[in-house]
Design a protein around this motif. Structure first.
Motif, mmCIF file in Angstrom:
data_model
loop_
_atom_site.group_PDB
_atom_site.id
_atom_site.type_symbol
_atom_site.label_atom_id
_atom_site.label_comp_id
_atom_site.label_asym_id
_atom_site.label_seq_id
_atom_site.Cartn_x
_atom_site.Cartn_y
_atom_site.Cartn_z
ATOM 1 N N ASN A 54 -1.610 -18.382 -21.671
ATOM 2 C CA ASN A 54 -2.988 -18.873 -21.161
ATOM 3 C C ASN A 54 -2.755 -20.299 -20.932
ATOM 4 N N VAL A 55 -1.879 -20.547 -20.153
ATOM 5 C CA VAL A 55 -1.559 -21.952 -19.721
ATOM 6 C C VAL A 55 -2.233 -22.296 -18.132
ATOM 7 N N PRO A 56 -2.944 -23.727 -18.207
ATOM 8 C CA PRO A 56 -3.570 -23.904 -16.929
ATOM 9 C C PRO A 56 -2.374 -24.183 -15.925
ATOM 10 N N TYR A 57 -2.630 -24.254 -14.517
ATOM 11 C CA TYR A 57 -1.676 -24.432 -13.651
ATOM 12 C C TYR A 57 -2.129 -25.029 -12.417
ATOM 13 N N LYS A 58 -1.310 -25.606 -11.462
ATOM 14 C CA LYS A 58 -1.741 -26.172 -10.362
ATOM 15 C C LYS A 58 -0.841 -25.516 -9.138
ATOM 16 N N VAL A 59 -1.338 -25.130 -8.014
ATOM 17 C CA VAL A 59 -0.149 -24.387 -7.213
ATOM 18 C C VAL A 59 -0.416 -25.234 -5.652
ATOM 19 N N PHE A 60 1.213 -25.595 -5.439
ATOM 20 C CA PHE A 60 1.295 -25.888 -4.040
ATOM 21 C C PHE A 60 2.131 -25.181 -3.041
ATOM 22 N N GLY A 61 1.430 -24.859 -2.048
ATOM 23 C CA GLY A 61 2.006 -23.804 -0.829
ATOM 24 C C GLY A 61 2.588 -24.746 0.099
ATOM 25 N N PHE A 62 3.865 -24.358 0.624
ATOM 26 C CA PHE A 62 4.474 -25.004 1.614
ATOM 27 C C PHE A 62 5.471 -24.247 2.195
ATOM 28 N N ASP A 83 5.106 -31.184 -22.208
ATOM 29 C CA ASP A 83 6.594 -30.171 -21.675
ATOM 30 C C ASP A 83 6.205 -29.534 -20.528
ATOM 31 N N PRO A 84 6.294 -29.948 -19.462
ATOM 32 C CA PRO A 84 5.836 -28.972 -17.994
ATOM 33 C C PRO A 84 7.154 -27.851 -17.606
ATOM 34 N N PHE A 85 6.327 -27.107 -17.053
ATOM 35 C CA PHE A 85 7.113 -25.918 -16.748
ATOM 36 C C PHE A 85 7.182 -25.672 -15.363
ATOM 37 N N LEU A 86 7.923 -25.466 -14.547
ATOM 38 C CA LEU A 86 7.983 -25.342 -12.901
ATOM 39 C C LEU A 86 8.333 -23.950 -12.502
ATOM 40 N N VAL A 104 12.412 -18.711 -9.176
ATOM 41 C CA VAL A 104 13.442 -19.316 -10.028
ATOM 42 C C VAL A 104 12.199 -20.177 -10.879
ATOM 43 N N ALA A 105 12.618 -20.555 -12.160
ATOM 44 C CA ALA A 105 11.723 -21.375 -12.859
ATOM 45 C C ALA A 105 12.679 -22.336 -13.983
ATOM 46 N N ASN A 106 12.186 -23.163 -14.496
ATOM 47 C CA ASN A 106 12.656 -23.940 -15.385
ATOM 48 C C ASN A 106 11.617 -24.721 -16.168
ATOM 49 N N ASP A 107 12.239 -24.768 -17.603
ATOM 50 C CA ASP A 107 11.434 -25.743 -18.527
ATOM 51 C C ASP A 107 11.796 -26.930 -18.676
ATOM 52 N N ASP A 108 13.075 -27.210 -19.394
ATOM 53 C CA ASP A 108 13.547 -28.506 -19.624
ATOM 54 C C ASP A 108 14.671 -28.929 -18.624
ATOM 55 N N VAL A 132 2.953 -25.457 -11.207
ATOM 56 C CA VAL A 132 3.148 -26.731 -12.054
ATOM 57 C C VAL A 132 2.294 -26.039 -12.941
ATOM 58 N N THR A 133 2.818 -25.711 -14.451
ATOM 59 C CA THR A 133 2.211 -25.423 -15.466
ATOM 60 C C THR A 133 2.850 -26.188 -16.673
ATOM 61 N N GLY A 134 2.597 -25.638 -18.078
ATOM 62 C CA GLY A 134 3.208 -26.110 -19.066
ATOM 63 C C GLY A 134 3.752 -25.106 -19.911
ATOM 64 N N LYS A 135 4.570 -25.232 -21.017
ATOM 65 C CA LYS A 135 5.214 -24.494 -21.817
ATOM 66 C C LYS A 135 4.468 -23.718 -22.764
ATOM 67 N N ILE A 136 3.629 -24.262 -23.294
ATOM 68 C CA ILE A 136 2.770 -23.805 -24.298
ATOM 69 C C ILE A 136 1.263 -23.788 -23.946
ATOM 70 N N GLY A 137 0.580 -22.638 -24.034
ATOM 71 C CA GLY A 137 -1.000 -22.827 -23.681
ATOM 72 C C GLY A 137 -1.405 -21.493 -24.456
ATOM 73 N N ASP A 138 -2.519 -21.710 -25.110
ATOM 74 C CA ASP A 138 -3.315 -20.446 -25.468
ATOM 75 C C ASP A 138 -4.735 -20.472 -25.311
ATOM 76 N N GLY A 139 -5.106 -21.636 -24.500
ATOM 77 C CA GLY A 139 -6.793 -21.500 -24.229
ATOM 78 C C GLY A 139 -7.794 -22.275 -25.155
#
Length: 188
Positions: A54-62, A83-86, A104-108, A132-139
């Motif tokens: 349940n992680v917050p996120y931001k989207v960038f379309g391009f 700790d960001p997650f992409l 594709v995705a990446n944590d660290d 753009v989001t984070g590794k851990i989220g529970d709200g």
């Protein structure tokens, strides 16, 4: 001999300037201005994360103007480093179906827990969505990964932002309203 050397030097310098990469940088904050929350995928894109449920996120379309290899680097910023997650999606992004269109995705990035990133070959004529989001989220936890970030995209072409569908609807509605007002003005 000197003339040949000069021409060779000019050709080398010219090819170096053409090979320079374009860079696009944007910033945001997933904590204060989230696009919403979703259950992010694991780095391999095969299943959903149990940590990032349940992680917050931001989207960038391009889209890109030239095909080739593009490098993405996400850096969490002060004052709260997280700790960001992409995640990169092709064609569309639907937070209720986060495994669809996964690329594709990446944590660290290189073991650095404050950076994420990857290099990916992109094509012209395709809309991409960088999440753009984070590794851990529970709200519910104060320890979930969200906050200010900076993302840099580097590659052979120009990064062209793609408006979100909601923005396009608002723009279309506004244009229809302006057209109706002009028509009333002309007829009245």
């Amino acid at each position: 001999m000197r003339f040949k050397l000069t021409i060779a030097s000019l050709l080398i310098l010219g090819s170096l300037s053409m090979a320079q990469a374009a860079t696009f940088t944007f910033t945001g904050n997933t904590f204060t201005n989230p696009d919403g929350r979703f259950n992010r995928p694991e780095e391999n894109g095969m299943m959903l994360s149990s940590l990032g449920s349940n992680v917050p996120y931001k989207v960038f379309g391009f889209s890109v103007t030239s095909p080739g290899s593009y490098t993405f680097v996400l850096q969490s910023l002060e004052p709260v480093v997280y700790d960001p997650f992409l995640v990169l999606y092709a064609s569309s992004f639907n937070p209720s179906s986060p495994l669809s269109n996964f690329v594709v995705a990446n944590d660290d990035l290189a073991g650095d827990t404050t950076r994420s990133g990857f290099t990916q070959t992109l094509s012209t004529g395709v809309n991409y969505f960088l999440v753009v989001t984070g590794k851990i989220g529970d709200g519910m936890s104060l320890f979930e990964d969200s906050g200010a970030f900076q993302t840099t995209i580097t590659g052979p072409g120009t990064i062209v932002p793609v408006p979100e569908p909601a923005t396009m609807i608002l723009l279309g509605t506004g244009l229809v309203g302006v057209g109706a007002a002009l028509r009333r003005r002309h007829n009245g």
